[in-house]
Design a protein around this motif. Sequence first.
Motif, short mmCIF file in Angstrom:
data_model
loop_
_atom_site.label_atom_id
_atom_site.label_comp_id
_atom_site.label_asym_id
_atom_site.label_seq_id
_atom_site.Cartn_x
_atom_site.Cartn_y
_atom_site.Cartn_z
N HIS A 20 28.85 43.46 50.36
CA HIS A 20 27.82 42.49 50.01
C HIS A 20 26.50 43.24 49.80
N ILE A 21 25.81 42.94 48.70
CA ILE A 21 24.51 43.55 48.40
C ILE A 21 23.42 42.60 48.88
N VAL A 22 22.58 43.07 49.80
CA VAL A 22 21.55 42.22 50.40
C VAL A 22 20.49 41.84 49.37
N LYS A 23 20.18 40.55 49.34
CA LYS A 23 19.13 40.03 48.45
C LYS A 23 17.90 39.67 49.27
N ALA A 24 16.79 39.49 48.59
CA ALA A 24 15.54 39.17 49.27
C ALA A 24 15.69 37.90 50.11
N GLY A 25 15.25 37.96 51.36
CA GLY A 25 15.28 36.80 52.23
C GLY A 25 16.58 36.61 52.99
N GLU A 26 17.60 37.39 52.70
CA GLU A 26 18.88 37.22 53.39
C GLU A 26 18.82 37.80 54.80
N ILE A 55 16.43 45.11 51.20
CA ILE A 55 16.89 44.61 49.91
C ILE A 55 17.76 45.68 49.24
N ASP A 56 18.89 45.26 48.65
CA ASP A 56 19.87 46.12 47.98
C ASP A 56 20.71 46.94 48.96
N GLN A 57 20.55 46.69 50.27
CA GLN A 57 21.40 47.38 51.24
C GLN A 57 22.84 46.91 51.07
N ARG A 58 23.78 47.83 51.19
CA ARG A 58 25.21 47.51 51.04
C ARG A 58 25.79 47.19 52.41
N ILE A 59 26.34 45.99 52.56
CA ILE A 59 26.92 45.55 53.82
C ILE A 59 28.43 45.38 53.63
N SER A 60 29.20 46.15 54.39
CA SER A 60 30.65 46.06 54.32
C SER A 60 31.13 44.83 55.09
#
Length: 230
Positions: A20-26, A55-60
């Motif tokens: 999952h790519i983190v979006k702003a506010g998540e 933001i844009d951090q990759r979450i497995s």
Amino acid sequence: SIPMGVRKNTPKVAEEGRVHIVKAGETLYGISRKYKVKVDQIKKWNNLQSESLNIDQRISIGKQLEADEILEESLPFPGARKHFVQTSETLEQISAKRNVSMDSLKKWNNLRSNDLRIGQIIWYRNYDRSSEPMTVKEVFGKKIEQGVAKQIEDMEDTDKYLALHKTLPSGTLLEVRNLMNNKKVFVRVVGQLPAAGLNENVIVRLTPKSFKRLGILDARAQVEITYYDD
């Protein structure tokens, strides 16, 4: 209601192991709700020490994300690798551990200060300069050399700030700066460093006390030496 034969558009289950790519506010809580998993599971899969996200951090989701699963185009720069900030860890410690300069870490991670938070991702790149030739320049009468420093071996009097150099005469005073953390020490040349063998790519050897003063934790380090060559 959903018509028969039409599958509900739900996220893939965790067992499939997606990213999952983190979006702003998540938040981690919101991501956990989306994929129907627990926050603690996400933290475990991603080695997260806190719930802070970028933001844009990759979450497995569903499994530990291996290094070879990170797509090259998703990295902030070619060859980038992750370091997760641990409790009480400083930028200087990360610099020494990953063998990169603090200035490079700040540049690669857009850091304006040395302040870090637990669980923060610090991007770095492994770069071995040990085989690079020595660089020499002269500034306002001072000679400046940059290259690899190693410790002096088998010297009786090692409780002093001393050095061996390939060309400088005994008695020459050197200012040595650790390029990883900018710590400095003054040392005095007490002998010549053989140019061949293990010293081929070494510009200076220093006593253990000098290494300690410079904050060098490994067997070698990138340093800059400054001196007057009369």
